[in-house]
Every structure is written in structure tokens, then in C-alpha cells.
Design a protein around this motif. Structure first.
Motif, PDB file in Angstrom:
ATOM      1  N   ILE A 195       0.874  -1.169   0.000  1.00  0.00           N
ATOM      2  CA  ILE A 195       0.000   0.000   0.000  1.00  0.00           C
ATOM      3  C   ILE A 195       0.908   1.215   0.000  1.00  0.00           C
ATOM      4  CG2 ILE A 195      -1.814   1.256   1.233  1.00  0.00           C
ATOM      5  CD1 ILE A 195      -2.243  -1.586   2.690  1.00  0.00           C
ATOM      6  N   ILE A 196       0.927   1.976  -1.088  1.00  0.00           N
ATOM      7  CA  ILE A 196       1.744   3.178  -1.141  1.00  0.00           C
ATOM      8  C   ILE A 196       0.857   4.371  -0.807  1.00  0.00           C
ATOM      9  CG2 ILE A 196       3.466   2.273  -2.741  1.00  0.00           C
ATOM     10  CD1 ILE A 196       2.043   3.740  -5.008  1.00  0.00           C
ATOM     11  N   THR A 197       1.390   5.258   0.018  1.00  0.00           N
ATOM     12  CA  THR A 197       0.598   6.422   0.401  1.00  0.00           C
ATOM     13  C   THR A 197       1.025   7.628  -0.410  1.00  0.00           C
ATOM     14  OG1 THR A 197       2.033   7.280   2.183  1.00  0.00           O
ATOM     15  CG2 THR A 197       0.514   5.472   2.728  1.00  0.00           C
ATOM     16  N   THR A 198       0.075   8.524  -0.578  1.00  0.00           N
ATOM     17  CA  THR A 198       0.290   9.680  -1.432  1.00  0.00           C
ATOM     18  C   THR A 198      -0.536  10.847  -0.925  1.00  0.00           C
ATOM     19  OG1 THR A 198       0.109  10.465  -3.711  1.00  0.00           O
ATOM     20  CG2 THR A 198      -1.568   8.922  -2.969  1.00  0.00           C
ATOM     21  N   SER A 199      -0.279  12.004  -1.479  1.00  0.00           N
ATOM     22  CA  SER A 199      -1.105  13.181  -1.190  1.00  0.00           C
ATOM     23  C   SER A 199      -2.030  13.418  -2.371  1.00  0.00           C
ATOM     24  CB  SER A 199      -0.216  14.408  -0.956  1.00  0.00           C
ATOM     25  OG  SER A 199       0.573  14.669  -2.096  1.00  0.00           O
ATOM     26  N   VAL A 212      -3.232   2.143  -3.553  1.00  0.00           N
ATOM     27  CA  VAL A 212      -2.843   3.509  -3.199  1.00  0.00           C
ATOM     28  C   VAL A 212      -3.803   4.038  -2.148  1.00  0.00           C
ATOM     29  CG1 VAL A 212      -2.449   5.846  -4.066  1.00  0.00           C
ATOM     30  CG2 VAL A 212      -1.952   3.869  -5.523  1.00  0.00           C
ATOM     31  N   ALA A 213      -3.264   4.776  -1.171  1.00  0.00           N
ATOM     32  CA  ALA A 213      -4.102   5.362  -0.122  1.00  0.00           C
ATOM     33  C   ALA A 213      -3.607   6.766   0.213  1.00  0.00           C
ATOM     34  CB  ALA A 213      -4.073   4.488   1.127  1.00  0.00           C
ATOM     35  N   GLN A 214      -4.541   7.622   0.572  1.00  0.00           N
ATOM     36  CA  GLN A 214      -4.196   8.965   1.046  1.00  0.00           C
ATOM     37  C   GLN A 214      -3.671   8.862   2.478  1.00  0.00           C
ATOM     38  OE1 GLN A 214      -4.624  12.009  -0.715  1.00  0.00           O
ATOM     39  NE2 GLN A 214      -4.954  10.667  -2.463  1.00  0.00           N
ATOM     40  N   PHE A 215      -2.639   9.668   2.787  1.00  0.00           N
ATOM     41  CA  PHE A 215      -2.007   9.532   4.103  1.00  0.00           C
ATOM     42  C   PHE A 215      -1.254  10.808   4.442  1.00  0.00           C
ATOM     43  CE2 PHE A 215       1.617   8.330   6.779  1.00  0.00           C
ATOM     44  CZ  PHE A 215       1.035   7.499   7.722  1.00  0.00           C
ATOM     45  N   ASP A 216      -1.367  11.224   5.698  1.00  0.00           N
ATOM     46  CA  ASP A 216      -0.578  12.345   6.220  1.00  0.00           C
ATOM     47  C   ASP A 216      -0.130  11.954   7.615  1.00  0.00           C
ATOM     48  OD1 ASP A 216       0.543  14.653   7.161  1.00  0.00           O
ATOM     49  OD2 ASP A 216      -1.222  15.913   6.881  1.00  0.00           O
ATOM     50  N   VAL A 217       1.163  11.667   7.773  1.00  0.00           N
ATOM     51  CA  VAL A 217       1.666  11.155   9.041  1.00  0.00           C
ATOM     52  C   VAL A 217       1.466  12.149  10.180  1.00  0.00           C
ATOM     53  CG1 VAL A 217       4.035  12.020   8.782  1.00  0.00           C
ATOM     54  CG2 VAL A 217       3.614   9.898  10.064  1.00  0.00           C
ATOM     55  N   GLN A 218       1.292  13.425   9.849  1.00  0.00           N
ATOM     56  CA  GLN A 218       1.087  14.428  10.893  1.00  0.00           C
ATOM     57  C   GLN A 218      -0.371  14.531  11.340  1.00  0.00           C
ATOM     58  OE1 GLN A 218       3.285  18.086  10.657  1.00  0.00           O
ATOM     59  NE2 GLN A 218       4.506  17.338   8.948  1.00  0.00           N
ATOM     60  N   ASP A 219      -1.266  13.872  10.613  1.00  0.00           N
ATOM     61  CA  ASP A 219      -2.685  13.871  10.964  1.00  0.00           C
ATOM     62  C   ASP A 219      -3.008  12.542  11.643  1.00  0.00           C
ATOM     63  OD1 ASP A 219      -5.440  13.832  11.138  1.00  0.00           O
ATOM     64  OD2 ASP A 219      -5.774  14.587   9.113  1.00  0.00           O
ATOM     65  N   GLU A 220      -2.974  12.540  12.965  1.00  0.00           N
ATOM     66  CA  GLU A 220      -3.121  11.299  13.725  1.00  0.00           C
ATOM     67  C   GLU A 220      -4.434  10.603  13.428  1.00  0.00           C
ATOM     68  OE1 GLU A 220      -3.204   9.787  18.390  1.00  0.00           O
ATOM     69  OE2 GLU A 220      -2.493  11.807  17.901  1.00  0.00           O
ATOM     70  N   LEU A 221      -5.495  11.367  13.267  1.00  0.00           N
ATOM     71  CA  LEU A 221      -6.813  10.772  13.005  1.00  0.00           C
ATOM     72  C   LEU A 221      -6.826  10.046  11.664  1.00  0.00           C
ATOM     73  CD1 LEU A 221      -9.715  10.325  13.871  1.00  0.00           C
ATOM     74  CD2 LEU A 221     -10.305  12.541  12.840  1.00  0.00           C
ATOM     75  N   VAL A 223      -4.271   8.798  10.121  1.00  0.00           N
ATOM     76  CA  VAL A 223      -3.418   7.611  10.253  1.00  0.00           C
ATOM     77  C   VAL A 223      -4.204   6.468  10.872  1.00  0.00           C
ATOM     78  CG1 VAL A 223      -1.371   6.645  11.366  1.00  0.00           C
ATOM     79  CG2 VAL A 223      -1.286   8.948  10.385  1.00  0.00           C
ATOM     80  N   ARG A 224      -4.925   6.781  11.939  1.00  0.00           N
ATOM     81  CA  ARG A 224      -5.722   5.749  12.611  1.00  0.00           C
ATOM     82  C   ARG A 224      -6.776   5.169  11.670  1.00  0.00           C
ATOM     83  NH1 ARG A 224      -5.700   5.444  18.268  1.00  0.00           N
ATOM     84  NH2 ARG A 224      -4.230   6.878  19.268  1.00  0.00           N
ATOM     85  N   ARG A 225      -7.409   6.033  10.896  1.00  0.00           N
ATOM     86  CA  ARG A 225      -8.441   5.562   9.966  1.00  0.00           C
ATOM     87  C   ARG A 225      -7.845   4.634   8.915  1.00  0.00           C
ATOM     88  NH1 ARG A 225     -11.521  11.359   9.079  1.00  0.00           N
ATOM     89  NH2 ARG A 225     -12.919  11.238  10.887  1.00  0.00           N
ATOM     90  N   LEU A 226      -6.678   5.012   8.376  1.00  0.00           N
ATOM     91  CA  LEU A 226      -6.058   4.181   7.354  1.00  0.00           C
ATOM     92  C   LEU A 226      -5.638   2.830   7.926  1.00  0.00           C
ATOM     93  CD1 LEU A 226      -4.932   3.597   4.582  1.00  0.00           C
ATOM     94  CD2 LEU A 226      -2.863   4.874   5.201  1.00  0.00           C
ATOM     95  N   LEU A 227      -5.026   2.843   9.099  1.00  0.00           N
ATOM     96  CA  LEU A 227      -4.589   1.585   9.702  1.00  0.00           C
ATOM     97  C   LEU A 227      -5.777   0.689  10.038  1.00  0.00           C
ATOM     98  CD1 LEU A 227      -1.708   2.858  12.026  1.00  0.00           C
ATOM     99  CD2 LEU A 227      -1.494   1.611   9.868  1.00  0.00           C
ATOM    100  N   ASP A 228      -6.863   1.293  10.496  1.00  0.00           N
ATOM    101  CA  ASP A 228      -8.083   0.510  10.761  1.00  0.00           C
ATOM    102  C   ASP A 228      -8.619  -0.102   9.469  1.00  0.00           C
ATOM    103  OD1 ASP A 228      -8.012   1.009  13.454  1.00  0.00           O
ATOM    104  OD2 ASP A 228      -9.475   2.647  13.400  1.00  0.00           O
ATOM    105  N   ARG A 229      -8.594   0.697   8.398  1.00  0.00           N
ATOM    106  CA  ARG A 229      -9.096   0.209   7.113  1.00  0.00           C
ATOM    107  C   ARG A 229      -8.248  -0.945   6.581  1.00  0.00           C
ATOM    108  NH1 ARG A 229      -8.721   4.255   2.480  1.00  0.00           N
ATOM    109  NH2 ARG A 229      -7.499   2.759   1.296  1.00  0.00           N
ATOM    110  N   VAL A 230      -6.929  -0.789   6.722  1.00  0.00           N
ATOM    111  CA  VAL A 230      -6.031  -1.866   6.270  1.00  0.00           C
ATOM    112  C   VAL A 230      -6.322  -3.151   7.028  1.00  0.00           C
ATOM    113  CG1 VAL A 230      -3.628  -2.638   6.203  1.00  0.00           C
ATOM    114  CG2 VAL A 230      -4.201  -0.296   5.523  1.00  0.00           C
ATOM    115  N   LYS A 231      -6.519  -3.025   8.316  1.00  0.00           N
ATOM    116  CA  LYS A 231      -6.777  -4.218   9.133  1.00  0.00           C
ATOM    117  C   LYS A 231      -8.106  -4.866   8.747  1.00  0.00           C
ATOM    118  CE  LYS A 231      -6.372  -5.946  13.822  1.00  0.00           C
ATOM    119  NZ  LYS A 231      -6.078  -5.613  15.240  1.00  0.00           N
TER     120      LYS A 231
END
Length: 226
Positions: free
Chosen positions: A41-45, A67-76, A78-86
């Protein structure tokens, strides 16, 4: 009869998330993991001009990519993406952070969701430049995640030869002449080291910052000018 050597790293079917994986070190790492059968899963803006090229580069390899949208500085987020991956994949085996910013402190805010998302025996690897202050962050993450049997390490280098994309081609050429190995680090060299840290055999490497530079740093260490 001698059996042929299997050069695959045992990553077939594993799930990897590579931040900023559409270019530079991130794309090289994603390519290596895909070559070894991982789903990456590659993250992008939202305005990533490298995304389509990355899709082409990663197409047709033994592994697969999304491909997934991701901003490491946005904790919420990040949590949403990790939950989705799981939810979609059932597990996350590898979290590789392509550090484009020297500020790695946002990683310290996502220890809990990482611990919940990573498979028992998972990996966190940071790929960065030596100018990035990785040691303190690596130590903290390693101590926090060791309890969950997640190994945390970093791969760093001083300079990377990006070919036509080099910002200072003259510097790259000068360092290549000085290097004991005769060239400067390529993105693929970093990708090789990151992939090795993701293997089962690397499970007992914890909290280390590994320099991948072909011996270039040895010159300074032994008092020889570069």
C-alpha cells in the motif's frame, strides 16, 4: 544435483504500507517489496504528480499494489487508514516510513494504532538521510513496540544518486570518486536493506540505525578527508 537457490525473501503474501511510496526511496522500497511478492500500500497526497508513473513502475510484479491517502502528521487520518487496512487485509506486516521530513516526532503519536495493526512479529522501518535525527525516535519506538514483538529499525545514508533527478550532480560525482566502493548509494541499495530487515531472519534486530553507504562514512571515521 544442486538445487537452485531461491532468491526471494519470504515476503510473499505479506502486507506492507510504504509512506510517500510514489517516488524516490519510497518507490524503490515499494518496488523491492512487490518483487518479493508482498502486497504494498503506497501512500500519497492529493496532488501527487508522481502517482501515475509509480503505478506503471509497480505494475506486473509478483506482488500487488494499492494507493491510499495519508498524512503522518494527521493522527486521526493515520488511525483511519490503519483501521481500514486491518479490516480489508486482516493484518499489517510491515510499516515503512520514507522520511521526507527531518521531523519524525509524529511517529511517536501513532504507537498505539501501529501496535494494534501490525501482525505479531511485524516490522517498522524508517528510511532516511543521516541529517534526519532518527536515533531518539528509533529508540523510543523500539522500546514501545518490542512488547508487541514488533521490530523497529532505520536505514540511513548520506546521499543518494538519483540519476537525472540529482539536485547536485557535481557533488554526487565527487563523492563517487572518494567512495571505497566506487559509487554513491542508489535508491535500490536502501530498498535492499529495508527488505532484509523485513524478513523473518531479522526478527532479533531491534532499535538499530543501519548506515548503507558502501563504506563512504569510513573515510571520516578513520580521519581521512572526503
Amino acid at each position: 544435483m544442486i538445487e537452485p537457490v531461491n532468491t526471494r525473501l519470504g515476503l510473499d503474501g505479506k502486507i506492507a504500507l510504504v509512506t510517500s511510496g510514489t517516488h524516490g526511496l519510497g518507490l524503490a522500497i515499494a518496488s523491492k517489496l512487490c518483487d518479493n511478492g508482498a502486497h504494498v500500500i503506497i501512500t500519497t497526497s492529493g496532488d501527487d504528480v508522481d502517482l501515475e508513473r509509480a503505478r506503471l513502475v509497480l505494475t506486473g510484479r509478483p506482488g500487488s499494489v494499492t494507493v491510499a491517502q495519508f498524512d503522518v502528521q494527521d493522527e486521526l487520518s493515520v488511525r483511519r487508514l490503519l483501521d481500514r487496512v486491518k479490516q480489508e487485509r486482516g493484518q499489517l506486516d510491515m510499516f515503512v516510513h520514507h522520511a521526507e521530513s527531518p521531523d519524525l516526532t509524529p511517529l511517536l503519536n501513532i504507537v498505539e494504532p501501529l501496535a494494534k495493526s501490525l501482525q505479531d512479529g511485524g516490522r517498522v522501518v524508517i528510511a532516511a538521510y543521516t541529517a534526519t535525527p532518527v536515533y531518539g525516535v528509533i529508540r523510543t519506538l523500539a522500546l514501545e513496540l518490542a512488547w508487541y514483538r514488533v521490530a523497529v529499525n532505520a536505514v540511513v545514508t548520506q546521499v543518494v544518486d538519483n540519476g537525472p533527478m540529482n539536485i547536485d550532480p557535481g557533488l554526487v560525482d565527487r563523492l563517487a570518486i572518494k567512495s571505497p566502493s566506487g559509487r554513491v548509494t542508489l535508491p535500490e541499495d536502501i530498498a535492499d536493506a529495508v527488505s532484509l530487515l523485513c524478513t523473518d531472519e531479522a526478527a532479533w534486530i531491534q532499535g538499530q540505525v543501519i548506515t548503507v553507504d558502501g563504506g563512504l562514512g569510513l573515510l571520516e571515521r578513520w580521519g581521512e578527508p572526503r
